[in-house]
Design an enzyme around this catalytic site. Structure first.
Site, short mmCIF file in Angstrom:
data_model
loop_
_atom_site.label_atom_id
_atom_site.label_comp_id
_atom_site.label_asym_id
_atom_site.label_seq_id
_atom_site.Cartn_x
_atom_site.Cartn_y
_atom_site.Cartn_z
N HIS A 270 0.85 -1.19 0.00
CA HIS A 270 0.00 0.00 0.00
C HIS A 270 0.88 1.23 0.00
O HIS A 270 1.89 1.26 0.70
CB HIS A 270 -0.91 0.00 1.24
CG HIS A 270 -2.10 0.87 1.06
ND1 HIS A 270 -2.04 2.23 1.16
CD2 HIS A 270 -3.38 0.57 0.74
CE1 HIS A 270 -3.23 2.73 0.92
NE2 HIS A 270 -4.07 1.76 0.66
N ASP A 324 -7.68 -5.56 0.91
CA ASP A 324 -8.24 -6.54 -0.03
C ASP A 324 -7.87 -7.98 0.30
O ASP A 324 -8.47 -8.91 -0.24
CB ASP A 324 -7.77 -6.23 -1.46
CG ASP A 324 -8.48 -5.02 -2.00
OD1 ASP A 324 -9.65 -4.83 -1.66
OD2 ASP A 324 -7.84 -4.25 -2.74
N1 ACO Z 1 3.91 -7.66 -4.20
C1 ACO Z 1 5.23 -7.67 -4.41
N2 ACO Z 1 5.98 -6.54 -4.43
C2 ACO Z 1 5.35 -5.38 -4.23
C3 ACO Z 1 3.96 -5.31 -4.01
C4 ACO Z 1 3.24 -6.51 -3.99
N3 ACO Z 1 1.93 -6.53 -3.80
N4 ACO Z 1 3.62 -4.02 -3.85
C5 ACO Z 1 4.72 -3.31 -3.98
N5 ACO Z 1 5.77 -4.12 -4.22
C6 ACO Z 1 7.16 -3.73 -4.43
C7 ACO Z 1 7.37 -3.30 -5.87
O1 ACO Z 1 7.73 -4.36 -6.71
C8 ACO Z 1 8.47 -2.28 -5.71
O2 ACO Z 1 9.67 -2.97 -5.51
P1 ACO Z 1 11.05 -2.40 -6.14
O3 ACO Z 1 11.24 -1.05 -5.49
O4 ACO Z 1 12.06 -3.40 -5.73
O5 ACO Z 1 10.83 -2.30 -7.61
C9 ACO Z 1 8.15 -1.60 -4.38
O6 ACO Z 1 7.42 -2.58 -3.63
C10 ACO Z 1 7.30 -0.36 -4.54
O7 ACO Z 1 6.15 -0.73 -5.31
P2 ACO Z 1 5.24 0.31 -6.07
O8 ACO Z 1 4.35 -0.43 -7.01
O9 ACO Z 1 6.09 1.40 -6.63
O10 ACO Z 1 4.42 0.88 -4.85
P3 ACO Z 1 3.15 1.78 -4.99
O11 ACO Z 1 3.06 2.56 -3.75
O12 ACO Z 1 3.16 2.52 -6.27
O13 ACO Z 1 2.00 0.67 -5.11
C11 ACO Z 1 0.16 -0.68 -4.84
C12 ACO Z 1 1.00 0.44 -4.23
C13 ACO Z 1 -0.32 -0.27 -6.24
C14 ACO Z 1 -1.05 -0.93 -3.96
C15 ACO Z 1 1.03 -1.95 -4.93
O14 ACO Z 1 1.47 -2.33 -3.64
C16 ACO Z 1 0.31 -3.11 -5.61
O15 ACO Z 1 0.29 -3.17 -6.85
N6 ACO Z 1 -0.26 -4.05 -4.82
C17 ACO Z 1 -0.98 -5.18 -5.37
C18 ACO Z 1 -2.38 -4.77 -5.79
C19 ACO Z 1 -3.26 -4.50 -4.60
O16 ACO Z 1 -3.34 -5.28 -3.65
N7 ACO Z 1 -3.98 -3.38 -4.68
C20 ACO Z 1 -4.94 -2.97 -3.65
C21 ACO Z 1 -4.45 -1.77 -2.93
S1 ACO Z 1 -5.52 -1.32 -1.63
C22 ACO Z 1 -6.78 -0.56 -2.42
O17 ACO Z 1 -6.71 -0.01 -3.46
C23 ACO Z 1 -8.06 -0.66 -1.76
#
Ligand code: ACO
Length: 387
Positions: A270, A324
């Site tokens: 998140h 979620d």
């Molecule tokens: N699984 C594995 N690695 C992850 C995850 C994940 N779920 N989320 C973030 N990371 C890692 C990324 O790969 C990245 O790693 P790196 O720096 O080595 O490349 C780092 O953490 C940062 O990730 P970002 O995607 O840049 O983080 P951001 O803050 O943009 O993303 C998000 C947040 C979109 C929620 C992301 O965590 C994600 O895609 N999660 C999975 C989808 C999900 O569960 N969404 C629901 C969110 S809650 C809601 O909307 C109600």
């Protein structure tokens, strides 16, 4: 020579992809402490609201800023109940939607269509604001339930005036009066999903609101934004992922492979939280209550095993279960089809979107960020025949 190349670069604010960390508004609605895992609506913790309040009371608090008196709450609940029915013309329109279409698309189109029926925009008239709030809170659940029956080839059933908000929705969806405990837990889920500061769909709602368009367009744009798999759509994907893993003994190997191939683990991570999402903590307890009462779900054991395995691998990066991760398991136990999980999220989040719509109108300035242009410049026109 390109004209732009003569212009010295202008110093501007630093670019932040995804606007991470960039304040885009002042807001008094919701506060998140992502390090301590604290979420408050108008100063009240979500834990207290889940324990003491109802979804409609929480919606009132979010939208008007204060808890209602007993009389105000009764009047609000009554108004919402009176507006639950949806015009037969909207139901007929929904009957023409393809039955294999996603319910979020059906909801977005239906929510937008409300603007055709109640389009007299009077944003400076408090009665108009109250009317729009009541209609949207009342009709969105009816539209979600209606599409569910329509796509099964049935006629939607009318809301039941004697049932409270959450129980009535489950009744319209399943055609059975729900168990009171199931209805209470569903109502708690709505509270947990009602608001979460400037997430993508709420930002979308505020941008749309800032043009002074009607509130039905505001909610329709937010519904479209919520539908994506990185936002509301993730709860659907969590169950698919758990089913794909299949059994507890496969969890660690699956996770290692997923991390190695840079796959996002659905229901984890998140932008705001660097600890376990407080809503996931509460949802997990609700899931356990449901399983104690209605029977265990083996996918829950698998989910817990995945959470444990992820703690050592993703925890150090601040990636923990988000809202979620356990919500899908709760909805599955309530007998709700997977592709309705996100529309249910939209039912709840309508309260937050409306709170932000109202707040935006109170101090409006149209959103119009700038960009850093990276395209070509000064190009000579090339005739079609010469390309
Ligand atoms: N699984 C594995 N690695 C992850 C995850 C994940 N779920 N989320 C973030 N990371 C890692 C990324 O790969 C990245 O790693 P790196 O720096 O080595 O490349 C780092 O953490 C940062 O990730 P970002 O995607 O840049 O983080 P951001 O803050 O943009 O993303 C998000 C947040 C979109 C929620 C992301 O965590 C994600 O895609 N999660 C999975 C989808 C999900 O569960 N969404 C629901 C969110 S809650 C809601 O909307 C109600």
């Amino acid at each position: 020579m390109a004209v732009d190349s003569l212009t010295p670069p202008v110093e501007g604010p630093a670019f932040s992809p995804g606007l991470e960390g960039v304040p885009a508004t002042h807001s008094a609605i919701c506060d998140i402490d992502g390090r301590q895992g604290l979420l408050t609506y108008r100063g009240y913790t979500v834990g207290d609201l889940v324990g003491q309040s109802s979804f409609l009371e929480t919606a009132y608090l979010l939208i008007w800023g204060e808890l209602p008196t007993a009389a105000e709450l009764r009047a609000f609940e009554h108004e919402v109940q009176m507006h639950r029915r949806v015009s037969f013309r909207i139901r007929d329109m929904m009957k023409s939607f393809p039955s294999q279409g996603h319910p979020m698309d059906a909801l977005q189109a239906s929510a937008a269509s409300l603007g055709l029926f109640y389009s007299r925009r009077a944003l400076d008239n408090p009665e108009y604001i109250v009317g729009a709030v009541v209609r949207l809170l009342a009709k969105i659940p009816t539209m979600v339930a209606a599409f569910q029956l329509i796509r099964k080839g049935q006629d939607p059933i009318q809301p039941r005036d004697d049932l409270p908000y959450a129980a009535n929705f489950l009744y319209m969806l399943t055609e059975r009066e729900p168990d009171p405990m199931a209805a209470r837990i569903f109502d708690a889920c709505l509270i947990l999903h009602a608001e979460h500061s400037l997430n993508a769909s709420t930002f979308s709602a505020r941008v749309t609101a800032s043009t002074l368009t009607d509130p039905y367009a505001v909610v329709a744009s937010a519904v479209g934004t919520l539908a994506g798999p990185l936002h509301g759509g993730a709860n659907e994907d969590v169950l698919t992922m758990l089913e794909e893993i299949g059994s507890e003994d496969r969890v660690e190997a699956w996770l290692d492979q997923a991390i190695a191939s840079k796959q996002k683990i659905m229901g984890f991570g998140h932008r705001e939280y660097k600890v376990k999402d407080p809503r996931a903590v509460i949802l997990q307890k609700l899931a356990e209550e449901l399983f104690d009462r209605f029977g265990h779900d083996p996918l829950y054991d698998l989910a817990r095993r995945l959470e444990q395995a992820a703690a050592t691998r993703l925890g150090p990066k601040g990636i923990y279960p988000n809202v979620d991760f356990y919500s899908g398991l709760v909805y599955r136990k309530l007998g709700i089809p997977e592709d309705l999980f996100t529309p249910i999220f939209a039912i709840a989040r309508t309260a937050g979107w409306l709170a932000h719509w109202k707040e935006q109108l109170g101090a409006n300035r149209i959103y119009r960020p700038s960009q850093i242009y990276t395209g070509a410049s000064g190009r000579d026109w090339m005739p079609l025949q010469a390309r």
